[in-house]
Design a protein around this motif. Structure first.
Motif, PDB file in Angstrom:
ATOM      1  N   ASN A  95       0.835  -1.197   0.000  1.00 50.64           N
ATOM      2  CA  ASN A  95       0.000   0.000   0.000  1.00 50.64           C
ATOM      3  C   ASN A  95       0.876   1.256   0.000  1.00 50.64           C
ATOM      4  O   ASN A  95       0.742   2.134   0.848  1.00 50.64           O
ATOM      5  N   TYR A  96       1.813   1.294  -0.943  1.00 51.04           N
ATOM      6  CA  TYR A  96       2.757   2.423  -0.992  1.00 51.04           C
ATOM      7  C   TYR A  96       2.081   3.661  -1.567  1.00 51.04           C
ATOM      8  O   TYR A  96       1.414   3.599  -2.613  1.00 51.04           O
ATOM      9  N   VAL A  97       2.268   4.778  -0.852  1.00 50.82           N
ATOM     10  CA  VAL A  97       1.788   6.078  -1.319  1.00 50.82           C
ATOM     11  C   VAL A  97       2.971   7.033  -1.303  1.00 50.82           C
ATOM     12  O   VAL A  97       3.650   7.186  -0.260  1.00 50.82           O
ATOM     13  N   ARG A  98       3.210   7.657  -2.415  1.00 47.02           N
ATOM     14  CA  ARG A  98       4.370   8.552  -2.511  1.00 47.02           C
ATOM     15  C   ARG A  98       4.115   9.824  -1.693  1.00 47.02           C
ATOM     16  O   ARG A  98       3.087  10.487  -1.891  1.00 47.02           O
ATOM     17  N   PRO A  99       5.031  10.171  -0.776  1.00 49.59           N
ATOM     18  CA  PRO A  99       4.804  11.365   0.055  1.00 49.59           C
ATOM     19  C   PRO A  99       5.028  12.651  -0.737  1.00 49.59           C
ATOM     20  O   PRO A  99       5.682  12.666  -1.779  1.00 49.59           O
ATOM     21  N   LYS A 100       4.476  13.737  -0.202  1.00 52.40           N
ATOM     22  CA  LYS A 100       4.626  15.040  -0.854  1.00 52.40           C
ATOM     23  C   LYS A 100       6.066  15.549  -0.733  1.00 52.40           C
ATOM     24  O   LYS A 100       6.624  16.091  -1.685  1.00 52.40           O
ATOM     25  N   ILE A 101       6.642  15.398   0.460  1.00 49.82           N
ATOM     26  CA  ILE A 101       8.047  15.806   0.702  1.00 49.82           C
ATOM     27  C   ILE A 101       8.896  14.547   0.642  1.00 49.82           C
ATOM     28  O   ILE A 101       8.810  13.678   1.532  1.00 49.82           O
ATOM     29  N   LEU A 102       9.719  14.435  -0.393  1.00 50.34           N
ATOM     30  CA  LEU A 102      10.501  13.204  -0.594  1.00 50.34           C
ATOM     31  C   LEU A 102      11.675  13.088   0.382  1.00 50.34           C
ATOM     32  O   LEU A 102      12.001  11.990   0.830  1.00 50.34           O
ATOM     33  N   SER A 103      12.336  14.204   0.705  1.00 47.72           N
ATOM     34  CA  SER A 103      13.445  14.166   1.678  1.00 47.72           C
ATOM     35  C   SER A 103      12.912  14.614   3.042  1.00 47.72           C
ATOM     36  O   SER A 103      12.381  15.722   3.156  1.00 47.72           O
ATOM     37  N   PRO A 104      13.001  13.783   4.077  1.00 41.34           N
ATOM     38  CA  PRO A 104      12.439  14.139   5.388  1.00 41.34           C
ATOM     39  C   PRO A 104      13.095  15.381   5.987  1.00 41.34           C
ATOM     40  O   PRO A 104      14.241  15.737   5.660  1.00 41.34           O
ATOM     41  N   GLU A 105      12.364  16.010   6.895  1.00 40.15           N
ATOM     42  CA  GLU A 105      12.857  17.246   7.519  1.00 40.15           C
ATOM     43  C   GLU A 105      13.958  16.967   8.550  1.00 40.15           C
ATOM     44  O   GLU A 105      14.797  17.831   8.800  1.00 40.15           O
ATOM     45  N   ASP A 106      13.915  15.828   9.189  1.00 40.37           N
ATOM     46  CA  ASP A 106      14.897  15.513  10.241  1.00 40.37           C
ATOM     47  C   ASP A 106      16.149  14.844   9.660  1.00 40.37           C
ATOM     48  O   ASP A 106      16.712  13.920  10.256  1.00 40.37           O
ATOM     49  N   THR A 107      16.578  15.277   8.488  1.00 38.20           N
ATOM     50  CA  THR A 107      17.826  14.804   7.880  1.00 38.20           C
ATOM     51  C   THR A 107      18.678  16.001   7.463  1.00 38.20           C
ATOM     52  O   THR A 107      18.165  17.098   7.251  1.00 38.20           O
ATOM     53  N   LEU A 108      19.961  15.764   7.356  1.00 42.91           N
ATOM     54  CA  LEU A 108      20.896  16.815   6.982  1.00 42.91           C
ATOM     55  C   LEU A 108      20.942  16.988   5.467  1.00 42.91           C
ATOM     56  O   LEU A 108      20.595  16.075   4.713  1.00 42.91           O
ATOM     57  N   SER A 109      21.402  18.160   5.051  1.00 41.61           N
ATOM     58  CA  SER A 109      21.631  18.391   3.623  1.00 41.61           C
ATOM     59  C   SER A 109      22.950  17.738   3.201  1.00 41.61           C
ATOM     60  O   SER A 109      23.718  17.248   4.031  1.00 41.61           O
ATOM     61  N   LYS A 110      23.203  17.757   1.896  1.00 38.39           N
ATOM     62  CA  LYS A 110      24.417  17.112   1.363  1.00 38.39           C
ATOM     63  C   LYS A 110      25.684  17.795   1.880  1.00 38.39           C
ATOM     64  O   LYS A 110      26.667  17.129   2.253  1.00 38.39           O
ATOM     65  N   LYS A 111      25.676  19.109   1.943  1.00 38.87           N
ATOM     66  CA  LYS A 111      26.847  19.872   2.384  1.00 38.87           C
ATOM     67  C   LYS A 111      27.123  19.660   3.872  1.00 38.87           C
ATOM     68  O   LYS A 111      28.265  19.407   4.290  1.00 38.87           O
TER      69      LYS A 111
END
Length: 348
Positions: free
Chosen positions: A193-209
């Motif tokens: 029952n997979y539903v694609r979320p609106k925000i693909l990268s979660p907020e509680d994660t760091l950026s690449k830099k």
């Protein structure tokens, strides 16, 4: 030239020019000039302070005492370790509350089928030195748009770290772990029952830099901890060596040699506590006799020459005769005295 305001007044049908008060722009320039002088003085003071601390550190590094050098390096690395821990605290993010996700249970046959599909397909998402950040989760959702499974390759990876990555990715993405392979590869299933979320990268994660900056600080912290352990071990070894043999700056030495005029003494200090002294007199060419004193020692000579057999007086008598030696010494003394008298006569 003076700076002033000129106004055009048209009243009563007559044009008049009014000159207002002059603006003095030189005063703030003087203040700025004074501030520049103060800044220069402050810079000079800071430079002198830094120069003093650098010279102090240089003296400690070039010290003859190894204990001073090791302690200075140890203090410096400990200060760096504390600074790195403070820096890493800025990159910690509070975890968001877990989303309610009730995946349907999978049977053994379905797991085997999904595992074979994940191994055959070539789609993957890499996890490198940055670790898990928003880009990894975003890539997984993009792969799940067209595929049911995705491989997550963790390289480089420490032993046992793959399971931590698997739990963290499953929490952030909402996927199901199908299998963890030997080459640090994890196969994830998106769910029935997979539903694609609106925000693909979660907020509680760091950026690449920021993830890369965090990795660099963690790497330097690990090397600092290793260097501290090496220095502590080196300091312990130095203290053990100093306890056994003494420090290099001590006045007491193992051997002491004193020369006083024609007499010379050699004192040997034994590690076991026994003192061995050897005293002798040097040759004085003005006298005809040469006197020697025997060897005095608190250590038995049998300890040194246990294998050799003792010599008897009869063996000595075979090689040396007292009468012959006495006659030879008298002849030598007579020849020396005759040569001295001849030299005196020639000089006169």
């Amino acid at each position: 030239m003076s700076n002033g305001l000129v106004k055009l007044d048209i009243s009563n049908g007559i044009a008049r020019f009014d000159v207002g008060e002059q603006n003095d722009k030189r005063k703030p320039e003087k203040k700025s000039a004074m501030s520049k002088k103060k800044k220069k003085k402050l810079k000079k003071a800071k430079r002198s302070e830094l120069r003093f601390f650098r010279l102090k550190a240089r003296k400690k590094l070039k010290s003859a005492n190894p204990e001073v050098r090791i302690k200075y390096k140890l203090e410096k690395t400990k200060r760096k370790e504390a600074w790195l821990i403070e820096k890493l605290l800025k990159y910690e993010i509070q975890k968001a509350p877990a989303q309610i996700n009730d995946p349907e249970p999978l049977t053994a046959e379905e797991r085997f089928y999904l595992k074979r599909i994940g191994q055959k397909h070539k789609n993957y998402a890499p996890v490198g030195v940055r670790g898990i950040f928003g880009g990894v989760i975003l890539n997984m959702h993009l792969h799940w748009k067209r595929h049911e499974t995705v491989k997550v390759i963790c390289k480089p990876c420490k032993p046992g770290q793959v399971h931590q990555y698997a739990d963290e990715i499953a929490r952030l993405s909402g996927g199901i772990v199908i299998d963890i392979m030997k080459d640090n590869t994890i196969i994830f299933y998106r769910g029935k029952n997979y539903v694609r979320p609106k925000i693909l990268s979660p907020e509680d994660t760091l950026s690449k830099k920021k993830a890369l900056e965090k990795y660099r600080f963690e790497q330097s912290l690990e090397s600092a901890k290793h260097f501290i352990s090496v220095l502590e071990k080196e300091l312990e070894d130095y203290h053990k060596h100093a306890a056994l043999y003494g420090k290099p700056g001590d006045q007491t030495a193992r051997t002491k040699f004193t020369n006083q005029g024609s007499n010379a003494k050699l004192n040997l200090v034994d590690n076991t506590g026994g003192d061995a002294t050897c005293s002798y007199e040097t040759v004085d060419y003005r006298d005809e006799r040469v006197t020697t004193k025997g060897y005095k020692s608190s250590i038995d000579s049998g300890d040194f020459f246990s294998d050799s057999a003792p010599e008897t007086e009869e063996d000595d008598s075979e090689f040396y005769d007292d009468d012959d030696m006495g006659s030879q010494s008298d002849d030598i003394v007579d020849s020396v005295s005759e040569s001295e008298t001849e030299d005196r006569n020639l000089r006169t």
